[in-house]
Design a protein around this motif. Structure first.
Motif, PDB file in Angstrom:
ATOM      1  N   LEU A 168       0.979  -1.270  -0.077  1.00  0.00           N
ATOM      2  CA  LEU A 168      -0.109  -0.124   0.096  1.00  0.00           C
ATOM      3  C   LEU A 168       1.012   1.275   0.188  1.00  0.00           C
ATOM      4  O   LEU A 168       0.650   2.094  -0.750  1.00  0.00           O
ATOM      5  N   ARG A 176      -1.161   4.503  -1.500  1.00  0.00           N
ATOM      6  CA  ARG A 176      -2.168   4.559  -1.115  1.00  0.00           C
ATOM      7  C   ARG A 176      -2.390   4.724   0.428  1.00  0.00           C
ATOM      8  O   ARG A 176      -2.391   3.906   1.365  1.00  0.00           O
ATOM      9  N   LYS A 210      -4.142   6.258   2.676  1.00  0.00           N
ATOM     10  CA  LYS A 210      -5.482   6.128   3.476  1.00  0.00           C
ATOM     11  C   LYS A 210      -5.444   4.699   3.760  1.00  0.00           C
ATOM     12  O   LYS A 210      -5.822   4.256   4.882  1.00  0.00           O
ATOM     13  N   GLN A 211      -5.616   3.720   2.779  1.00  0.00           N
ATOM     14  CA  GLN A 211      -5.544   2.407   3.100  1.00  0.00           C
ATOM     15  C   GLN A 211      -4.284   2.158   4.012  1.00  0.00           C
ATOM     16  O   GLN A 211      -4.481   1.184   4.812  1.00  0.00           O
ATOM     17  N   GLN A 237      -5.273   2.710   7.532  1.00  0.00           N
ATOM     18  CA  GLN A 237      -5.982   1.957   8.073  1.00  0.00           C
ATOM     19  C   GLN A 237      -5.645   0.366   8.447  1.00  0.00           C
ATOM     20  O   GLN A 237      -5.748  -0.086   9.463  1.00  0.00           O
ATOM     21  N   GLU A 238      -4.622  -0.003   7.433  1.00  0.00           N
ATOM     22  CA  GLU A 238      -3.748  -1.171   7.785  1.00  0.00           C
ATOM     23  C   GLU A 238      -2.960  -1.061   8.972  1.00  0.00           C
ATOM     24  O   GLU A 238      -2.718  -1.868   9.667  1.00  0.00           O
TER      25      GLU A 238
END
Length: 338
Positions: free
Chosen positions: A52, A57, A59-60, A63-64
């Motif tokens: 990611l 990426r 935002k992802q 969250q990860e």
């Protein structure tokens, strides 16, 4: 003919758009894989986070990051972390997360960057106050117009302010009820030292203290192949005080720079030769004549002389590993209160 022309133009627009999407973050070649280890004793798979971040990426990836932290602390059901949970996070995993964010953002994002900003607005790592949290939030743009932004309002791009990400662990932006940046940056910075101190591994903690100050080694001019010595006088007071607080806390007040300072002050009259006073100090704290060797000391701190640690800050690389700056304790900036 008109149909072919429109089709060609549409195709060119799509190509241009796709090219922009692919290149909007990097006008350069993809970064090579990091050289640091991604292996976790907690069986965390860091490949998804790495991928990611590689693809920008953000935002992802954010969250990860939270998903990993919740798994590490067994807090998936709750969905948030308390300060005690943060204090128990595995050192190696926090370091992996921090290094990945730092590496793929070219030093723009990560816990270490947030630590620097927290300090720059007047904060102390590990100590939370609403005032400092608000100043930090203003600096990294987690706040706007005096209000904390909602998570969806954050900037998940490479152009976000320094320290803006990761944000799911922040105070205010995710509904968290803990100390946020103050707690997690403290754990990241001191986890190796804290774990050794908590286990009563005093010699190991001594080595971790030395490692904390690696940034203050000054290269020797005209001797690029010689590992640079640690310049004690250049270590900022805040750095020394942070380590000292931990030594005092975990040793029950027996070890630490502040403990040594009291002993050094009590060793004699200031009009005496400093060499004579310092010899008495060395004897009082149990520092032997031969500074090259030191036994592995563990367990009950009461079995070790008062003020014995930290000790290895006097270790010097400028003599190819065989040297020891015997009077290093006198080099600490007197304005630091030690």
């Amino acid at each position: 003919m008109l149909k072919i022309s429109l089709t060609w133009r549409l195709g060119m627009v799509l190509i241009a758009f796709c090219s922009f999407q692919a290149c909007q973050f990097a006008g350069q070649r993809p970064k090579p894989d990091p050289v640091f280890n991604l292996t976790s004793n907690a069986n965390i798979n860091y490949q998804p986070l790495k991928q990611l971040l590689t693809e920008n990426r953000w935002k992802q990836a954010d969250q990860e990051t939270l998903r990993i932290l919740l798994k590490l602390s067994n807090r998936q059901a709750e969905g948030w972390l308390g300060q005690k949970d943060v204090e128990g996070l595995a050192c190696e995993d926090l370091q992996i997360i921090n290094r990945l964010w730092n590496y793929y953002s070219d030093g723009r994002f990560g816990f270490s960057q947030q630590e620097k900003i927290w300090i720059s607005v007047g904060g102390i790592i590990g100590e939370y106050s609403p005032e400092i949290a608000e100043k930090f939030g203003d600096r990294v743009r987690w706040r706007k117009g005096g209000q904390w932004l909602k998570y969806e309002q954050l900037n998940f791009s490479a152009r976000a302010p320094q320290g803006h990400l990761p944000a799911t662990t922040g105070n205010g932006v995710s509904g968290g009820v803990w100390n946020g940046v103050a707690a997690i940056t403290h754990r990241v910075k001191y986890c190796g030292l804290i774990d050794a101190l908590a286990a009563g591994e005093w010699t190991q903690a001594d080595m971790k203290t030395l490692e904390l100050f690696e940034a203050y080694r000054i290269p020797i001019e005209n001797r690029p192949h010689v590992p640079p010595p640690l310049v004690i006088s250049e270590i900022p007071c805040a750095e020394l005080q942070g380590a000292d607080r931990l030594w005092v806390k975990y040793s029950g007040g027996r070890f630490g720079l502040s403990v040594q300072g009291k002993i050094l002050k009590a060793t004699g009259n200031s009009s005496e030769k400093i060499e004579d006073r310092y010899q008495r100090f060395e004897k009082a704290v149990g520092w032997g004549i031969d500074h090259r060797e030191m036994t592995d000391q563990k367990g009950d701190p009461k079995t070790i002389p008062l003020g014995h640690f930290p000790y290895r800050l006097g270790h010097s690389y400028d003599t190819f590993g065989s040297g020891f700056n015997r009077t290093w304790r006198l080099s600490i900036n007197p304005d630091c209160g030690f």
